[in-house]
Design a protein around this motif. Structure first.
Motif, PDB file in Angstrom:
ATOM      1  N   ASP A  69       0.811  -1.227   0.000  1.00  0.00           N
ATOM      2  CA  ASP A  69       0.000   0.000   0.000  1.00  0.00           C
ATOM      3  C   ASP A  69       0.839   1.270   0.000  1.00  0.00           C
ATOM      4  OD1 ASP A  69      -2.331  -1.589   0.141  1.00  0.00           O
ATOM      5  OD2 ASP A  69      -2.152  -1.703   2.324  1.00  0.00           O
ATOM      6  N   VAL A  70       2.087   1.183  -0.464  1.00  0.00           N
ATOM      7  CA  VAL A  70       2.934   2.367  -0.545  1.00  0.00           C
ATOM      8  C   VAL A  70       2.638   3.102  -1.856  1.00  0.00           C
ATOM      9  CG1 VAL A  70       5.317   3.215  -0.661  1.00  0.00           C
ATOM     10  CG2 VAL A  70       4.729   1.346   0.868  1.00  0.00           C
ATOM     11  N   ILE A  71       2.640   4.422  -1.790  1.00  0.00           N
ATOM     12  CA  ILE A  71       2.325   5.255  -2.949  1.00  0.00           C
ATOM     13  C   ILE A  71       3.543   6.090  -3.312  1.00  0.00           C
ATOM     14  CG2 ILE A  71       0.844   7.126  -3.785  1.00  0.00           C
ATOM     15  CD1 ILE A  71      -1.228   6.191  -1.695  1.00  0.00           C
ATOM     16  N   LEU A  72       3.833   6.181  -4.609  1.00  0.00           N
ATOM     17  CA  LEU A  72       4.909   7.036  -5.105  1.00  0.00           C
ATOM     18  C   LEU A  72       4.310   8.323  -5.644  1.00  0.00           C
ATOM     19  CD1 LEU A  72       7.917   7.446  -5.890  1.00  0.00           C
ATOM     20  CD2 LEU A  72       7.393   6.347  -8.068  1.00  0.00           C
ATOM     21  N   LYS A  73       4.770   9.470  -5.085  1.00  0.00           N
ATOM     22  CA  LYS A  73       4.283  10.766  -5.531  1.00  0.00           C
ATOM     23  C   LYS A  73       5.479  11.673  -5.808  1.00  0.00           C
ATOM     24  CE  LYS A  73       0.827  12.693  -3.381  1.00  0.00           C
ATOM     25  NZ  LYS A  73      -0.289  12.610  -4.350  1.00  0.00           N
ATOM     26  N   ASN A  74       5.250  12.739  -6.546  1.00  0.00           N
ATOM     27  CA  ASN A  74       6.273  13.762  -6.665  1.00  0.00           C
ATOM     28  C   ASN A  74       6.436  14.460  -5.318  1.00  0.00           C
ATOM     29  OD1 ASN A  74       7.047  13.533  -9.397  1.00  0.00           O
ATOM     30  ND2 ASN A  74       5.224  14.650 -10.048  1.00  0.00           N
ATOM     31  N   LEU A  75       7.657  14.848  -4.999  1.00  0.00           N
ATOM     32  CA  LEU A  75       7.906  15.513  -3.722  1.00  0.00           C
ATOM     33  C   LEU A  75       7.096  16.797  -3.609  1.00  0.00           C
ATOM     34  CD1 LEU A  75       9.459  15.563  -1.062  1.00  0.00           C
ATOM     35  CD2 LEU A  75      11.337  16.714  -2.253  1.00  0.00           C
ATOM     36  N   SER A  76       6.911  17.507  -4.717  1.00  0.00           N
ATOM     37  CA  SER A  76       6.145  18.746  -4.692  1.00  0.00           C
ATOM     38  C   SER A  76       4.671  18.514  -4.375  1.00  0.00           C
ATOM     39  CB  SER A  76       6.259  19.465  -6.045  1.00  0.00           C
ATOM     40  OG  SER A  76       5.723  18.662  -7.085  1.00  0.00           O
ATOM     41  N   GLU A  77       4.196  17.262  -4.502  1.00  0.00           N
ATOM     42  CA  GLU A  77       2.804  16.924  -4.221  1.00  0.00           C
ATOM     43  C   GLU A  77       2.667  16.163  -2.920  1.00  0.00           C
ATOM     44  OE1 GLU A  77       1.587  14.548  -7.506  1.00  0.00           O
ATOM     45  OE2 GLU A  77       2.081  16.055  -9.008  1.00  0.00           O
ATOM     46  N   CYS A  78       3.750  16.009  -2.186  1.00  0.00           N
ATOM     47  CA  CYS A  78       3.747  15.139  -1.011  1.00  0.00           C
ATOM     48  C   CYS A  78       2.791  15.657   0.042  1.00  0.00           C
ATOM     49  CB  CYS A  78       5.165  15.055  -0.438  1.00  0.00           C
ATOM     50  SG  CYS A  78       5.320  13.852   0.880  1.00  0.00           S
ATOM     51  N   ASP A  79       2.125  14.737   0.726  1.00  0.00           N
ATOM     52  CA  ASP A  79       1.202  15.105   1.784  1.00  0.00           C
ATOM     53  C   ASP A  79       1.565  14.372   3.067  1.00  0.00           C
ATOM     54  OD1 ASP A  79       0.086  12.454   1.438  1.00  0.00           O
ATOM     55  OD2 ASP A  79      -0.997  13.244  -0.295  1.00  0.00           O
ATOM     56  N   ASP A  80       0.640  14.310   4.009  1.00  0.00           N
ATOM     57  CA  ASP A  80       0.948  13.791   5.345  1.00  0.00           C
ATOM     58  C   ASP A  80       0.801  12.280   5.489  1.00  0.00           C
ATOM     59  OD1 ASP A  80       1.539  16.279   6.344  1.00  0.00           O
ATOM     60  OD2 ASP A  80      -0.537  16.714   6.902  1.00  0.00           O
ATOM     61  N   ARG A  81       0.428  11.588   4.434  1.00  0.00           N
ATOM     62  CA  ARG A  81       0.247  10.144   4.574  1.00  0.00           C
ATOM     63  C   ARG A  81       1.579   9.453   4.846  1.00  0.00           C
ATOM     64  NH1 ARG A  81      -2.874   8.987  -0.871  1.00  0.00           N
ATOM     65  NH2 ARG A  81      -1.577  10.766  -1.484  1.00  0.00           N
ATOM     66  N   ARG A  82       1.545   8.447   5.716  1.00  0.00           N
ATOM     67  CA  ARG A  82       2.768   7.757   6.118  1.00  0.00           C
ATOM     68  C   ARG A  82       3.245   6.763   5.068  1.00  0.00           C
ATOM     69  NH1 ARG A  82       1.800   6.433  12.581  1.00  0.00           N
ATOM     70  NH2 ARG A  82       1.538   8.621  13.259  1.00  0.00           N
ATOM     71  N   ASN A  83       2.364   6.328   4.196  1.00  0.00           N
ATOM     72  CA  ASN A  83       2.726   5.297   3.226  1.00  0.00           C
ATOM     73  C   ASN A  83       3.142   5.904   1.891  1.00  0.00           C
ATOM     74  OD1 ASN A  83       0.131   6.225   2.649  1.00  0.00           O
ATOM     75  ND2 ASN A  83      -0.531   4.270   1.798  1.00  0.00           N
ATOM     76  N   VAL A  84       3.847   7.044   1.946  1.00  0.00           N
ATOM     77  CA  VAL A  84       4.246   7.744   0.731  1.00  0.00           C
ATOM     78  C   VAL A  84       5.763   7.815   0.620  1.00  0.00           C
ATOM     79  CG1 VAL A  84       4.220   9.967  -0.465  1.00  0.00           C
ATOM     80  CG2 VAL A  84       2.151   9.148   0.651  1.00  0.00           C
ATOM     81  N   VAL A  85       6.291   7.492  -0.559  1.00  0.00           N
ATOM     82  CA  VAL A  85       7.676   7.797  -0.911  1.00  0.00           C
ATOM     83  C   VAL A  85       7.611   8.775  -2.075  1.00  0.00           C
ATOM     84  CG1 VAL A  85       8.643   5.633  -0.073  1.00  0.00           C
ATOM     85  CG2 VAL A  85       7.847   5.786  -2.438  1.00  0.00           C
ATOM     86  N   CYS A  86       8.619   9.633  -2.186  1.00  0.00           N
ATOM     87  CA  CYS A  86       8.495  10.769  -3.108  1.00  0.00           C
ATOM     88  C   CYS A  86       9.644  10.866  -4.100  1.00  0.00           C
ATOM     89  CB  CYS A  86       8.405  12.069  -2.312  1.00  0.00           C
ATOM     90  SG  CYS A  86       6.943  12.156  -1.267  1.00  0.00           S
ATOM     91  N   LYS A  87       9.289  11.048  -5.361  1.00  0.00           N
ATOM     92  CA  LYS A  87      10.269  11.283  -6.404  1.00  0.00           C
ATOM     93  C   LYS A  87      10.676  12.756  -6.374  1.00  0.00           C
ATOM     94  CE  LYS A  87      10.824  10.850 -11.421  1.00  0.00           C
ATOM     95  NZ  LYS A  87      10.875  12.271 -11.803  1.00  0.00           N
ATOM     96  N   LEU A  88      11.964  12.984  -6.349  1.00  0.00           N
ATOM     97  CA  LEU A  88      12.476  14.348  -6.274  1.00  0.00           C
ATOM     98  C   LEU A  88      12.184  15.077  -7.577  1.00  0.00           C
ATOM     99  CD1 LEU A  88      14.099  16.233  -4.385  1.00  0.00           C
ATOM    100  CD2 LEU A  88      16.153  15.506  -5.594  1.00  0.00           C
ATOM    101  N   ASP A  89      11.392  16.144  -7.496  1.00  0.00           N
ATOM    102  CA  ASP A  89      11.049  16.927  -8.689  1.00  0.00           C
ATOM    103  C   ASP A  89      11.199  18.420  -8.426  1.00  0.00           C
ATOM    104  OD1 ASP A  89       8.902  17.173  -6.928  1.00  0.00           O
ATOM    105  OD2 ASP A  89       7.438  17.388  -8.544  1.00  0.00           O
TER     106      ASP A  89
END
Length: 320
Positions: A69-89
């Motif tokens: 249940d981990v989600i990959l998002k852009n760092l600029s779109e990152c939010d407070d969810r704990r299951n998020v890893v972020c692509k540096l953009d």
């Protein structure tokens, strides 16, 4: 992800690297000298290559990169969810800026680190793996407690006896904060980059820009309430920072009366939002209301056309 790069893509590429038995491995240290971060090459025993690669493989596969249940998002779109890893953009500072430099200058020759004198100055190690052309870099922050210098009285258990070790020790733990594969940097620990990578300052600047956008949009009477909280509320600042580029409400120039009517009718907003006397603008009056309004501008309030049930969702995949 807007560019189509997915977490499954990252996992596939990592497995490709790990599947190659013989690889080339380099170590870099990011050290801090006179307030500036510098990259140095680290000399090491060649016998470490295989064991260090195996150690990194275990660390990565036990990390949130391979979690459920981990989600990959852009760092600029990152939010407070704990299951998020972020692509540096976005541009980043601090010691992590050196990781970006290594990513962009893979294989450049740097000066060799003087381990005798500069061990105490190490802030991070970067493990650089080249497996038959498949390249990966792992960023591992080094905390002061992981550097055991000559002044420490260090003993080891040898043949069931304690024996003194005269050489300094460096602990490479199984935690890492970022990884680079195929030129894409993915951050696994958002709290870390807030403290060590100048991320807070970047977010504050974006949040202030968002306040300017909200003021120009004109639907909120007292946007300054947000400005007053940016410095001390990182969570609020992160949400604000997304407004400029990611607000469907502003992008689509939704009419103010439509927004006011929505606030009055939507279940989670009804009776929680205050308006001016003419009911032409929203008036921020509590932190709860301020957060609800940010969700409103990010269009997080959804209604199912099938069941008419109402939902709140930060992750939205457009099907239009």
């Amino acid at each position: 992800m807007e560019d189509g790069y997915t977490l499954e893509d990252l996992r596939t590429r990592l497995n490709d690297v790990f599947s190659v038995e013989n690889c080339t491995l380099n170590l870099y240290a990011i050290i801090k000298i006179d307030g500036s971060f510098v990259i140095k090459r680290v000399s090491f025993d060649g016998n470490l290559t295989k064991t260090l690669k195996e150690h990194m493989e275990v660390s990565i596969k036990e990390s949130n990169l391979f979690g459920e249940d981990v989600i990959l998002k852009n760092l600029s779109e990152c939010d407070d969810r704990r299951n998020v890893v972020c692509k540096l953009d976005m541009e980043i500072g601090g010691e992590l800026a050196c990781f970006v430099e290594l990513n962009e200058n893979h294989g450049d020759n740097y000066d060799v680190l003087d381990l005798e004198n500069d061990l105490k100055n190490i802030r991070a190690l970067v493990v650089d793996v080249d497996a038959a052309g498949k390249k990966m870099q792992i960023y591992n922050h080094i905390y002061p407690t992981e550097i055991l210098g000559k002044k420490r009285f260090i003993v080891s258990v040898i043949d069931n006896r304690l024996r003194k070790i005269d050489n300094p020790l460096l602990l490479i733990n199984n935690n890492f904060q970022a990884i680079q594969v195929d030129g894409n940097i993915v951050v696994t620990n958002i709290n870390f980059i807030e403290q060590h990578a100048g991320y807070k300052q970047v977010i504050r600047e974006k949040a202030l820009s968002a306040c300017a956008s909200l003021t120009a949009f004109g639907c909120i009477e007292n946007v300054s309430y947000y400005e007053d909280l940016i410095e001390g509320d990182n969570s609020l600042a992160r949400k604000l920072s997304r407004i400029v580029e990611h607000s469907p409400v502003i992008k689509n120039n939704i009419p103010h009366p439509t927004i006011i009517a929505f606030c009055k009718s939507y279940p989670s907003l009804r009776n929680k939002i205050k308006f001016n006397n003419s009911e032409t603008q929203i008036v921020l009056h509590t932190k709860v209301a301020m957060r609800l309004i940010l969700k409103l501008f990010l269009d997080d309030h959804l209604t199912s056309e099938l069941t008419t049930l109402h939902y709140e969702s930060q992750a939205k995949d457009s099907v239009d």
